[in-house]
Design a protein around this motif. Structure first.
Motif, short mmCIF file in Angstrom:
data_model
loop_
_atom_site.label_atom_id
_atom_site.label_comp_id
_atom_site.label_asym_id
_atom_site.label_seq_id
_atom_site.Cartn_x
_atom_site.Cartn_y
_atom_site.Cartn_z
N ALA A 89 47.43 107.34 79.83
CA ALA A 89 46.28 106.76 79.13
C ALA A 89 44.96 107.06 79.84
N LEU A 90 44.96 106.94 81.17
CA LEU A 90 43.71 107.14 81.92
C LEU A 90 43.37 108.60 82.14
N SER A 91 44.36 109.49 82.03
CA SER A 91 44.11 110.92 82.25
C SER A 91 43.81 111.67 80.96
N ARG A 92 44.32 111.19 79.85
CA ARG A 92 44.22 111.94 78.60
C ARG A 92 43.27 111.32 77.58
N PHE A 93 42.76 110.11 77.86
CA PHE A 93 41.88 109.43 76.89
C PHE A 93 40.65 108.89 77.59
N ASP A 94 39.54 108.86 76.87
CA ASP A 94 38.30 108.25 77.36
C ASP A 94 38.02 106.98 76.57
N PHE A 95 37.76 105.89 77.27
CA PHE A 95 37.48 104.62 76.61
C PHE A 95 36.68 103.75 77.56
N PHE A 96 36.10 102.71 77.02
CA PHE A 96 35.26 101.80 77.81
C PHE A 96 36.12 101.06 78.84
N GLY A 97 35.65 101.00 80.06
CA GLY A 97 36.36 100.29 81.13
C GLY A 97 37.45 101.11 81.78
N LYS A 98 37.48 102.41 81.54
CA LYS A 98 38.53 103.28 82.09
C LYS A 98 38.54 103.25 83.61
N HIS A 99 37.38 103.40 84.23
CA HIS A 99 37.31 103.44 85.69
C HIS A 99 37.65 102.08 86.32
N ALA A 100 37.26 101.01 85.63
CA ALA A 100 37.58 99.67 86.14
C ALA A 100 39.09 99.45 86.13
N ILE A 101 39.74 99.88 85.06
CA ILE A 101 41.20 99.74 84.98
C ILE A 101 41.88 100.59 86.05
N SER A 102 41.36 101.78 86.30
CA SER A 102 41.93 102.65 87.33
C SER A 102 41.88 101.98 88.70
N ILE A 103 40.76 101.33 89.00
CA ILE A 103 40.64 100.63 90.28
C ILE A 103 41.61 99.46 90.36
N LEU A 104 41.75 98.72 89.26
CA LEU A 104 42.66 97.57 89.24
C LEU A 104 44.11 97.99 89.42
N VAL A 105 44.46 99.17 88.89
CA VAL A 105 45.83 99.66 89.03
C VAL A 105 46.14 99.99 90.49
N VAL A 106 45.18 100.62 91.18
CA VAL A 106 45.41 101.07 92.56
C VAL A 106 45.22 99.93 93.56
N LEU A 107 44.51 98.87 93.19
CA LEU A 107 44.15 97.80 94.12
C LEU A 107 45.35 97.15 94.83
#
Length: 272
Positions: A89-107
């Motif tokens: 989802a984060l590599s193949r699609f662009d959407f609002f809050g993408k970078h925030a979700i990426s940080i939350l996943v790695v946190l």
């Protein structure tokens, strides 16, 4: 960049000190698992396999090993599904809050284990137990371990997706393949080695986890690291603890070694 002779000697000496500090204690534990002296006199007066026989026959370590394997497999299965979907989802699609979700996943992998453990224990005591009747046990251990195992799968799959690009998937779509067919015939075969490497690392990380497990395990769900910690200061159990520690080291190292081999083969294949 070339290093001078003095820098090479200093770097070699520093590396030797670090590796000695890490691996000599492991070697001592391994030797003590065969030490015929129960008090671990040094040098060992003799060697025996009786402690290994006792460890194999003891019910406590066997039950703890089974719980650790179940927890590792369960956490790895959850991480494979969620980590792969998040990476796609984060590599193949662009959407609002993408970078925030990426940080939350790695946190979760960056947070101290004790913080994650306390947070999970609070959820168990204040939500799962009173509302759903789910107490601390194997299920909560699996969920707790999955929180940081997802990061390993996510990072592996994301790195692989970036290397392979999207041209093959676009070509598949241009030829009329539906998204699921493209995933099954194109994306998944290319991700297979990364998924396997991530799964091995996730299992190894879950298998020897103790901090989060301390806050999420119940009285009847003792993992192997918890068993070692609980019996560490019991003199009668010391020889068996050494044996169990060696088993824990082996089971943790083998998946990491296999994952390293797979990652190396995957990187070499991507360069061709």
């Amino acid at each position: 960049m070339r290093l001078g002779r003095g820098a090479k000697i200093a770097l070699t000496a520093f590396a030797t000190v670090v590796f000695t500090f890490i691996y000599v204690p492991i070697l001592v534990v391994t030797l003590n698992s065969f030490n015929s002296d129960r008090t671990f006199g040094w040098p060992p007066p003799g060697f025996t396999t009786q402690w290994w026989n006792l460890a194999l026959q003891a019910q406590g370590p066997r039950d703890a090993l089974l719980v650790s394997v179940k927890a590792g497999l369960g956490a790895t299965a959850i991480a494979l599904v969620l980590g792969t979907l998040l990476a796609l989802a984060l590599s193949r699609f662009d959407f609002f809050g993408k970078h925030a979700i990426s940080i939350l996943v790695v946190l979760p992998i960056a947070l101290p284990g004790i913080v994650t453990g306390i947070a999970l224990q609070s959820v168990i005591q204040n939500l799962l137990t009173p509302v759903f009747g789910i107490g601390a046990g194997l299920f909560t251990i699996i969920v707790g371990h999955a929180t940081f195992c997802i990061v390993l799968i996510f990072n592996n799959v994301t790195a692989r997706l970036r290397r392979m690009g999207g041209s093959l998937e676009q070509a598949s779509a241009d030829l009329g393949a539906r998204p699921f067919t493209t995933f099954r015939r194109v994306t998944f075969p290319l991700l297979r080695s990364s998924l396997l490497a991530g799964a091995l690392l996730a299992f190894a990380l879950s298998f020897d986890e103790i901090v989060v497990t301390t806050f999420t395990a119940g009285p009847d769900s003792q993992t192997l690291p918890i068993w070692i910690f609980n019996n560490l200061f019991r003199p009668n159990q010391a020889p068996v603890v050494n044996v169990v520690a060696v088993v824990l080291i082996i089971v943790s190292i083998v998946p990491v070694w296999l994952a390293q081999r797979l990652a190396g083969a995957d990187a070499a294949e991507s360069r061709i």
